[in-house]
Design a protein around this motif. Structure first.
Motif, PDB file in Angstrom:
ATOM      1  N   LEU A   1      14.804  79.419  45.586  1.00  0.00           N
ATOM      2  CA  LEU A   1      13.820  80.575  45.684  1.00  0.00           C
ATOM      3  C   LEU A   1      14.469  81.692  44.988  1.00  0.00           C
ATOM      4  CD1 LEU A   1      11.766  82.218  47.171  1.00  0.00           C
ATOM      5  CD2 LEU A   1      13.445  83.009  48.857  1.00  0.00           C
ATOM      6  N   VAL A   2      13.826  81.959  43.676  1.00  0.00           N
ATOM      7  CA  VAL A   2      14.094  82.859  43.076  1.00  0.00           C
ATOM      8  C   VAL A   2      13.079  84.008  42.804  1.00  0.00           C
ATOM      9  CG1 VAL A   2      14.371  83.573  40.344  1.00  0.00           C
ATOM     10  CG2 VAL A   2      14.926  81.245  41.339  1.00  0.00           C
ATOM     11  N   LEU A   3      13.612  85.325  43.686  1.00  0.00           N
ATOM     12  CA  LEU A   3      12.653  86.515  43.970  1.00  0.00           C
ATOM     13  C   LEU A   3      12.258  86.920  42.622  1.00  0.00           C
ATOM     14  CD1 LEU A   3      14.558  88.103  46.817  1.00  0.00           C
ATOM     15  CD2 LEU A   3      12.723  86.146  46.879  1.00  0.00           C
ATOM     16  N   ARG A   4      10.824  87.292  42.564  1.00  0.00           N
ATOM     17  CA  ARG A   4      10.114  87.986  41.536  1.00  0.00           C
ATOM     18  C   ARG A   4       9.212  88.781  41.901  1.00  0.00           C
ATOM     19  NH1 ARG A   4      13.881  86.565  38.480  1.00  0.00           N
ATOM     20  NH2 ARG A   4      13.713  84.998  36.932  1.00  0.00           N
ATOM     21  N   GLY A   5       9.380  90.208  41.911  1.00  0.00           N
ATOM     22  CA  GLY A   5       8.349  91.100  42.341  1.00  0.00           C
ATOM     23  C   GLY A   5       8.802  92.611  42.079  1.00  0.00           C
TER      24      GLY A   5
ATOM     25  N   LEU B   1       3.655  86.318  49.672  1.00  0.00           N
ATOM     26  CA  LEU B   1       4.899  87.045  49.243  1.00  0.00           C
ATOM     27  C   LEU B   1       5.730  86.668  50.031  1.00  0.00           C
ATOM     28  CD1 LEU B   1       2.825  90.246  47.715  1.00  0.00           C
ATOM     29  CD2 LEU B   1       4.045  88.555  46.457  1.00  0.00           C
ATOM     30  N   ILE B   2       7.060  86.659  49.676  1.00  0.00           N
ATOM     31  CA  ILE B   2       8.230  86.581  50.439  1.00  0.00           C
ATOM     32  C   ILE B   2       8.532  87.974  50.792  1.00  0.00           C
ATOM     33  CG2 ILE B   2      10.619  86.490  50.388  1.00  0.00           C
ATOM     34  CD1 ILE B   2       9.128  83.690  50.846  1.00  0.00           C
ATOM     35  N   CYS B   3       8.916  88.523  51.895  1.00  0.00           N
ATOM     36  CA  CYS B   3       8.946  89.977  52.299  1.00  0.00           C
ATOM     37  C   CYS B   3      10.348  90.264  52.364  1.00  0.00           C
ATOM     38  CB  CYS B   3       8.224  90.151  53.876  1.00  0.00           C
ATOM     39  SG  CYS B   3       7.976  91.691  54.114  1.00  0.00           S
ATOM     40  N   VAL B   4      11.128  91.263  51.586  1.00  0.00           N
ATOM     41  CA  VAL B   4      12.283  91.830  51.784  1.00  0.00           C
ATOM     42  C   VAL B   4      11.961  93.129  52.271  1.00  0.00           C
ATOM     43  CG1 VAL B   4      14.326  92.454  50.487  1.00  0.00           C
ATOM     44  CG2 VAL B   4      12.760  90.424  49.723  1.00  0.00           C
TER      45      VAL B   4
ATOM     46  N   PRO C   1      11.646  82.054  57.638  1.00  0.00           N
ATOM     47  CA  PRO C   1      11.161  81.424  56.615  1.00  0.00           C
ATOM     48  C   PRO C   1      10.300  82.240  55.477  1.00  0.00           C
ATOM     49  CG  PRO C   1      10.405  80.162  58.409  1.00  0.00           C
ATOM     50  CD  PRO C   1      10.865  81.325  58.739  1.00  0.00           C
ATOM     51  N   TYR C   2      10.058  83.599  55.860  1.00  0.00           N
ATOM     52  CA  TYR C   2       9.208  84.322  54.943  1.00  0.00           C
ATOM     53  C   TYR C   2       9.876  85.780  54.865  1.00  0.00           C
ATOM     54  CZ  TYR C   2       6.270  81.161  57.197  1.00  0.00           C
ATOM     55  OH  TYR C   2       5.320  80.019  57.541  1.00  0.00           O
ATOM     56  N   VAL C   3      10.846  86.146  55.648  1.00  0.00           N
ATOM     57  CA  VAL C   3      11.695  87.558  55.515  1.00  0.00           C
ATOM     58  C   VAL C   3      12.976  87.590  55.369  1.00  0.00           C
ATOM     59  CG1 VAL C   3      12.021  89.560  57.129  1.00  0.00           C
ATOM     60  CG2 VAL C   3       9.719  88.418  57.127  1.00  0.00           C
ATOM     61  N   VAL C   4      13.394  88.437  54.562  1.00  0.00           N
ATOM     62  CA  VAL C   4      14.887  88.506  54.179  1.00  0.00           C
ATOM     63  C   VAL C   4      14.984  90.230  54.692  1.00  0.00           C
ATOM     64  CG1 VAL C   4      16.531  89.081  52.337  1.00  0.00           C
ATOM     65  CG2 VAL C   4      15.089  87.130  52.121  1.00  0.00           C
TER      66      VAL C   4
ATOM     67  N   THR D   1       0.022  90.129  40.424  1.00  0.00           N
ATOM     68  CA  THR D   1       0.896  90.379  38.996  1.00  0.00           C
ATOM     69  C   THR D   1       1.506  88.816  38.657  1.00  0.00           C
ATOM     70  OG1 THR D   1       2.615  90.877  40.358  1.00  0.00           O
ATOM     71  CG2 THR D   1       0.909  92.643  39.657  1.00  0.00           C
ATOM     72  N   GLY D   2       1.686  87.995  39.561  1.00  0.00           N
ATOM     73  CA  GLY D   2       2.322  87.005  39.549  1.00  0.00           C
ATOM     74  C   GLY D   2       3.556  87.136  40.229  1.00  0.00           C
ATOM     75  N   ALA D   3       3.678  87.948  40.892  1.00  0.00           N
ATOM     76  CA  ALA D   3       4.935  88.401  41.964  1.00  0.00           C
ATOM     77  C   ALA D   3       5.055  87.164  42.996  1.00  0.00           C
ATOM     78  CB  ALA D   3       4.962  89.683  42.277  1.00  0.00           C
ATOM     79  N   ASN D   4       6.053  86.873  43.366  1.00  0.00           N
ATOM     80  CA  ASN D   4       6.301  86.088  44.705  1.00  0.00           C
ATOM     81  C   ASN D   4       6.933  86.757  45.892  1.00  0.00           C
ATOM     82  OD1 ASN D   4       8.972  86.006  44.183  1.00  0.00           O
ATOM     83  ND2 ASN D   4       8.990  83.607  43.367  1.00  0.00           N
ATOM     84  N   ALA D   5       7.261  88.057  45.483  1.00  0.00           N
ATOM     85  CA  ALA D   5       8.130  88.718  46.545  1.00  0.00           C
ATOM     86  C   ALA D   5       7.802  90.201  46.451  1.00  0.00           C
ATOM     87  CB  ALA D   5       9.513  88.450  46.482  1.00  0.00           C
ATOM     88  N   VAL D   6       8.062  90.989  47.639  1.00  0.00           N
ATOM     89  CA  VAL D   6       7.971  92.254  47.407  1.00  0.00           C
ATOM     90  C   VAL D   6       9.012  93.030  48.354  1.00  0.00           C
ATOM     91  CG1 VAL D   6       6.096  92.398  49.269  1.00  0.00           C
ATOM     92  CG2 VAL D   6       6.480  94.450  47.981  1.00  0.00           C
ATOM     93  N   ARG D   7       9.693  93.934  47.766  1.00  0.00           N
ATOM     94  CA  ARG D   7      10.792  94.631  48.804  1.00  0.00           C
ATOM     95  C   ARG D   7       9.994  95.632  49.251  1.00  0.00           C
ATOM     96  NH1 ARG D   7      15.002  98.449  47.306  1.00  0.00           N
ATOM     97  NH2 ARG D   7      16.847  98.378  48.933  1.00  0.00           N
TER      98      ARG D   7
END
Length: 339
Positions: free
Chosen positions: A50-54, A110-113, A150-153, A75-81
């Motif tokens: 899992l390489v966070l990009r966002g 989106l992976i949710c940080v 599985p979805y949240v950091v 935008t192509g992001a796979n994550a949002v903080r």
């Protein structure tokens, strides 16, 4: 929760018969029930890297329109903080709102940080919360966070001290990890460096291994914010190389192309992260105060109005559109729903 796709026909069974072997085999050995650290890197529940990009989204002080998560995804992001508030600097982000944020992240794939933003600059910023107070807030959200591993950091505390602040980052961070684990929270935990996140005195740099080892789950990722002090490629690589060499997971949780306290080398940051498989999250989608509008990725939350920084982050070399990869969990989730 994410709205699941209901298909009332024989198609799901046929789909699973044809493709099932590729998607429904048992998880690989070593897989866990959520995002976790494996061999010094973030991995998904099934073991996939899992390489966070966002980007960052200042939800607590600027929630934006209903489309904001979908716009970020485009935008192509796979994550949002996502900045939340414990109620110290801004109005507290309520349970229902946090649940809504998680659902909208999942719907947008989106992976949710999630971070508690009120700790920013403690000791310098009047009214900032302590790391312990941030933990109090996380504990109040246990019901909302349950089963979201599985979805949240969980980013425990944003930039938890200001410049030249002699706070016990090591002890306070270890205590925070211990309290969260004792309460049953099994999520990957992200910890920000002190001194506005840039680790000016290399406290996180020197003590990350001990902090990581203090977690009984060994599931901690470190977060450095690269602004003015990281104005050359040598400074970027010199800092990040240390973590890579020790197999300690690290992300660049905030950075920009300009800053009032120096000119970050965004090209070096993005290139290093791409070359070494590290995550990065640009600051920030929209809604910065007028003097910091240059930090906005888009103007006035309008996805079609990219700023110069937004064009660089999204479409430039090593940018979101070229390097973002959707987390595998969303593919599994779709097939499980169809099944």
């Amino acid at each position: 929760m994410v709205k699941r796709i209901a298909i009332r026909s024989a198609f799901p069974a046929l789909l699973m018969a044809l493709l099932g072997a590729a998607y429904v085999t048992p998880a690989r050995a070593g897989a866990t029930d959520g995002i976790h650290v494996a061999d010094g890197r973030l991995a998904e529940a099934g073991g996939e890297p899992l390489v966070l990009r966002g980007v960052n989204h200042g939800y607590a002080f600027g929630p934006g329109p209903a489309s904001v998560f979908d716009d970020i995804r485009a935008t192509g992001a796979n994550a949002v903080r996502v900045a939340l508030s414990s109620g110290h600097e801004w109005a507290a982000t309520k349970k229902a709102a946090v649940a809504g944020v998680i659902d909208r992240c999942k719907a947008a794939r989106l992976i949710c940080v999630l971070d508690v933003h009120d700790t920013m600059g403690y000791g310098t910023q009047p009214g900032a919360a302590t790391i312990a107070e941030a933990v109090d807030y996380w504990l109040s959200l246990r019901d909302v966070l349950r089963h979201e591993e599985p979805y949240v950091v969980l980013n425990i505390a944003n930039e938890p001290s200001g410049h030249a602040v002699d706070a016990d980052w090591v002890g306070n961070t270890m205590a925070a990890i211990a309290r969260l684990r004792a309460a049953g929270l099994r999520h990957a935990l992200m910890v920000d460096a002190p001194n506005w996140g840039n680790d000016a005195f290399r406290v996180m740099y020197d003590h990350a291994a001990a902090v990581f080892a203090s977690d009984p789950q060994r599931n901690v990722v470190f977060d450095v914010h690269m602004y003015g002090p990281f104005d050359t490629a040598a400074k970027v690589s010199g800092y990040l190389d240390h973590f890579v060499a020790q197999q300690l997971p690290i992300v660049v949780g905030e950075f920009s192309s300009l800053h009032e306290y120096g000119d970050p080398d965004e090209d070096a940051i993005m290139a290093y992260c791409q070359d070494h498989g590290l995550g990065y999250l640009g600051w920030s989608w929209s809604g910065n105060s007028p003097e910091y509008h240059y930090l906005d990725v888009v103007s006035d939350y309008r996805a079609g109005r990219l700023t110069p920084w937004g064009r660089r982050l999204i479409d430039g070399p090593d940018g979101l559109r070229a390097t973002g990869r959707t987390a595998s969990v969303f593919g599994r989730q779709w097939l499980a729903a169809a099944r």
